[in-house]
Design a protein around this motif. Sequence first.
Motif, PDB file in Angstrom:
ATOM      1  N   GLU A 176      35.696  37.583  38.304  1.00 43.55           N
ATOM      2  CA  GLU A 176      35.646  38.623  37.271  1.00 43.55           C
ATOM      3  C   GLU A 176      36.290  38.123  35.984  1.00 43.55           C
ATOM      4  O   GLU A 176      35.793  38.364  34.880  1.00 43.55           O
ATOM      5  N   ILE A 177      37.426  37.427  36.128  1.00 45.48           N
ATOM      6  CA  ILE A 177      38.107  36.913  34.936  1.00 45.48           C
ATOM      7  C   ILE A 177      37.220  35.877  34.245  1.00 45.48           C
ATOM      8  O   ILE A 177      37.075  35.881  33.014  1.00 45.48           O
ATOM      9  N   GLU A 220      33.999  35.809  34.332  1.00 41.23           N
ATOM     10  CA  GLU A 220      32.916  36.566  33.693  1.00 41.23           C
ATOM     11  C   GLU A 220      33.381  37.082  32.339  1.00 41.23           C
ATOM     12  O   GLU A 220      32.658  36.990  31.345  1.00 41.23           O
ATOM     13  N   GLY A 221      34.620  37.631  32.320  1.00 45.99           N
ATOM     14  CA  GLY A 221      35.175  38.131  31.056  1.00 45.99           C
ATOM     15  C   GLY A 221      35.260  37.039  30.008  1.00 45.99           C
ATOM     16  O   GLY A 221      34.844  37.231  28.860  1.00 45.99           O
ATOM     17  N   LEU A 233      34.887  44.458  25.976  1.00 44.22           N
ATOM     18  CA  LEU A 233      34.615  44.558  27.413  1.00 44.22           C
ATOM     19  C   LEU A 233      35.181  43.339  28.137  1.00 44.22           C
ATOM     20  O   LEU A 233      35.839  43.473  29.182  1.00 44.22           O
ATOM     21  N   GLY A 234      34.929  42.135  27.556  1.00 42.36           N
ATOM     22  CA  GLY A 234      35.466  40.915  28.160  1.00 42.36           C
ATOM     23  C   GLY A 234      36.982  40.949  28.232  1.00 42.36           C
ATOM     24  O   GLY A 234      37.578  40.608  29.264  1.00 42.36           O
ATOM     25  N   LYS A 281      38.158  43.341  30.883  1.00 44.78           N
ATOM     26  CA  LYS A 281      37.917  42.769  32.202  1.00 44.78           C
ATOM     27  C   LYS A 281      39.074  41.829  32.584  1.00 44.78           C
ATOM     28  O   LYS A 281      39.606  41.901  33.698  1.00 44.78           O
ATOM     29  N   ILE A 282      39.435  40.946  31.643  1.00 42.66           N
ATOM     30  CA  ILE A 282      40.512  39.993  31.924  1.00 42.66           C
ATOM     31  C   ILE A 282      41.841  40.733  32.143  1.00 42.66           C
ATOM     32  O   ILE A 282      42.573  40.466  33.107  1.00 42.66           O
ATOM     33  N   ILE A 333      37.035  49.244  33.344  1.00 44.59           N
ATOM     34  CA  ILE A 333      35.993  48.241  33.065  1.00 44.59           C
ATOM     35  C   ILE A 333      34.619  48.895  33.013  1.00 44.59           C
ATOM     36  O   ILE A 333      33.843  48.664  32.088  1.00 44.59           O
TER      37      ILE A 333
END
Lengths: 289, 289, 289, 289
Positions: free
Chosen positions: D65-66, D68-69, D118-119, D122-123, D136
Amino acid sequence: MNGSGARIGPSHPKVSGDAEGHILPGLFLVTLGLWWSTKSILKYICKQQKRFSFLITPQFLSRAEILEGIAIIVVVLVAMTGQFYWIVNVKPSPHKEMQEDQIRNWQHVIIYVVLAMLGVIKILCFTISSLPVSLITLMLSNSFFVEAFLIHNHPKSLMVVDSYVHQLVKFTALLAGLTAFIEFLLAKNNVVMELLRSSLTMLQGACLAQIGFILYPKDMEHAWDLNDVNNTAILSIYFGVYYASTYVIIGVNYVLVSWFIKWKLSKVYPSEIQFLKNYEQQEDSEDGM
Amino acid sequence: MNGSGARIGPSHPKVSGDAEGHILPGLFLVTLGLWWSTKSILKYICKQQKRFSFLITPQFLSRAEILEGIAIIVVVLVAMTGQFYWIVNVKPSPHKEMQEDQIRNWQHVIIYVVLAMLGVIKILCFTISSLPVSLITLMLSNSFFVEAFLIHNHPKSLMVVDSYVHQLVKFTALLAGLTAFIEFLLAKNNVVMELLRSSLTMLQGACLAQIGFILYPKDMEHAWDLNDVNNTAILSIYFGVYYASTYVIIGVNYVLVSWFIKWKLSKVYPSEIQFLKNYEQQEDSEDGM
Amino acid sequence: MNGSGARIGPSHPKVSGDAEGHILPGLFLVTLGLWWSTKSILKYICKQQKRFSFLITPQFLSRAEILEGIAIIVVVLVAMTGQFYWIVNVKPSPHKEMQEDQIRNWQHVIIYVVLAMLGVIKILCFTISSLPVSLITLMLSNSFFVEAFLIHNHPKSLMVVDSYVHQLVKFTALLAGLTAFIEFLLAKNNVVMELLRSSLTMLQGACLAQIGFILYPKDMEHAWDLNDVNNTAILSIYFGVYYASTYVIIGVNYVLVSWFIKWKLSKVYPSEIQFLKNYEQQEDSEDGM
Amino acid sequence: MNGSGARIGPSHPKVSGDAEGHILPGLFLVTLGLWWSTKSILKYICKQQKRFSFLITPQFLSRAEILEGIAIIVVVLVAMTGQFYWIVNVKPSPHKEMQEDQIRNWQHVIIYVVLAMLGVIKILCFTISSLPVSLITLMLSNSFFVEAFLIHNHPKSLMVVDSYVHQLVKFTALLAGLTAFIEFLLAKNNVVMELLRSSLTMLQGACLAQIGFILYPKDMEHAWDLNDVNNTAILSIYFGVYYASTYVIIGVNYVLVSWFIKWKLSKVYPSEIQFLKNYEQQEDSEDGM
């Protein structure tokens, strides 16, 4: 942005209303949104970590809500006095524009009345225990919906920018109303929904305050051209910027509230801080499951 | 309001339909909303405090629902008789306005038929135990939706105020239908949702009755100008006032029902009152947790 | 209704498409709705009373669903063959109307393809156990939504009645899609929601079949005037009648299925009937609590 | 399709923007949708069968997920650099079309800023454990809604096809935003909702990439006639085809991921495969209950 050419109108048309009547309610809504976000963050942090719960007791919260209700009623009464002053002083006239002004004033009065009812219900629900608390969220959504409905039914303006800025306020009122209604249906405190409502309320306040600056400019040199359709597209960019800003504001608020609570705790129980860190790591590993 | 100048029309145009055909159904809807709010408040108070439950037994409630179903059917049959009298007596004619009248009459008949089906389903669900009770709420939302659909498909009026007042009724019917549908989805009794539905039903009744006074005025001197677009904005203010009023009415109703129950209880068990107060305080502290 | 005068058009205009292409899919949708309501009622009665569960075993239900999927695929393949026959036989031509016909045909093909995908997913979900069953309801709502989207994007007709009847089909497809989507979100079998979906599917079928009779009349003497706006209001009455009828049909279906189950049971265990009656009375008193 | 005659425009009008500015973001969205579907399927299969859970540990997921962010932020920064290059290099001019271009560029910048947020969220949510994870999904729905809002407020194009293709992107952004918002409200991982969101994101990417090919054709011979309303109907067919394709793609993806997991498992524990089959049969019979 280099778009200043598009914004300068050679002759600024007369628009009914005044700057203060839009900027002050706008600031009130921004303040309300900010206060709601602070309250939600406080409750969230204290709920997450039982250790903090001595900071926010049910009695404290109940009193805060009642105070909020009283504050809303007081602000509304002041605003209504202003409206009535306007209504009484403007002589009835067969002139069509005057009539439209009077109609707008009365529409604002109804918006204020419904907002005052929200304050009253807030006080009632937190003093009489047998009343269902969800009534407050319903009334909140209702007051936003009534606002959106009455702005939608404002006598139509022929200037495209005037009409557009009111549409933005209507749109945000509708969204805030919907958010409050979903909160009411969920029937339990959800911090993210509450923050969403706060951000939309702040956004609405920003749009409302913006009307004051766009329609009633102090500096006629840099006034917006109210008939240029491109200015509506520029305003949509501002709208996006405001919305992104509300998130940044809420984020900063979260950091500030967290620091405040930790600082408060360190004064009361200095030895707890270490415990807290262990607790957080534990939470972390549980959360990752 | 000083807006009387805007409302006086020099020559009142002929609008199809009559005042009674709008005022009587409007009053019926207001009564229905009032009865629903009373029922919901009674159930809420009795559910909240087990001591009162002897007042409202399941048998009593079941009988009340069946009686409500019968009452709806009777009212609908009377209204339909009126419609059919109108349909039969008006001769078919190639005149376009006459045809539109006939179409409107048949649309009203369908609205009544679906409302009668609500009554029938209410009776069936409370006499045959194997039927799902949620069918009633679904049918309720359907009858409001069908009403909104058929009013939306009324032959269009060219007068802006005529068209607007019908839009208001359509809007309230749609909202009441949505509220009933959400109640159906929630699938459990939620007193605040029921009161919301009651208030929207009363609002719809008020709008419907208002049509009777606006479109078919008795006193032609103070008739509304049906072509003045500003009158629609004035009507939106009335709409807001009606909505705020329904909340006041429900609030007063709540107080009256509470008093009635306490008075009834004091006659049956005078000694219970003291117990009750203690119970309330206990609830209070639990609620504040 | 005496409105025959409004419906007779002196010269019936040429509308693309044919009666069978609307009546047959309409009948298919009515049959589908009827089958869905029967299935739901069967499941509901058997779930309510455990004694009946031997009638509908999971294996039986699973096989019924797979058969339904196969039936949908077969019907779709037949319909698509018809569409392709039409597409191939109509020569490409620069004539605008011809092009519009071809576009409509291809839009129908996509609707059929998505419907076939529903059949495929139904079969897959009931043969491969690791797939989530809720995929079926989602796909169902998708196929209705895609249908509504493509009907919305049909090349526009200039005739008001032609456009209106397609709007009705679009409207019912949208409602059926929404109902299926809510069912998907609820994520559990709710008999009333399933019956609502059945009724909306039957309603859509009725509207679709009606198009065949209105746009492509056999008897030109009594053809509808496709340019008379009053005919749309008359059609809205028919729409209300169809909707009320679907409820009556489902009610009759419920009675028939109940009788069938009791008759089946009386043949297998004649002595159970008495037990059953006691059980029902017991349920009755429990339900009234 | 034989509709090529409708698509060829004798003289292709100048449309602001370029092909790459639409195709590249389109491909990014398709990739994002594909990655989301892969992630959801992986999580679903591993959750369904506890044996696989060693493949996807919470640490692995959190790191994914990180990443992806970070990927989202990097892509957004690259895209924003492109936009700023455009903004700076285009000289401010009183020419109306130039101004509209600048406005569009700034609207795109805001869309990118919200996507970058959004990124960031997410992080933050996957590194700071005390933040609510549902933030998120809310931010995701917000970024789609802001996109839809800003595309809706693009300076209006007079060409019907240009306007239609942007409407399609707006429509899919709105649907993806709604899906993400419903996911947020459901507040628990639902694989089918996640796949729905993936499919809508891929669909949006396809529509966006399609704009690049339609509005800025390389081969002027086969360019679309941007003023032919029939082309919008043809595009609606393409839209349906794309949507059906996303389902096929997700289906193929599901099969591939399943195979990959089984192959991985067979390498690690060859003896488990037999056990697995038994487990599946067991599941099967349980599911059928």
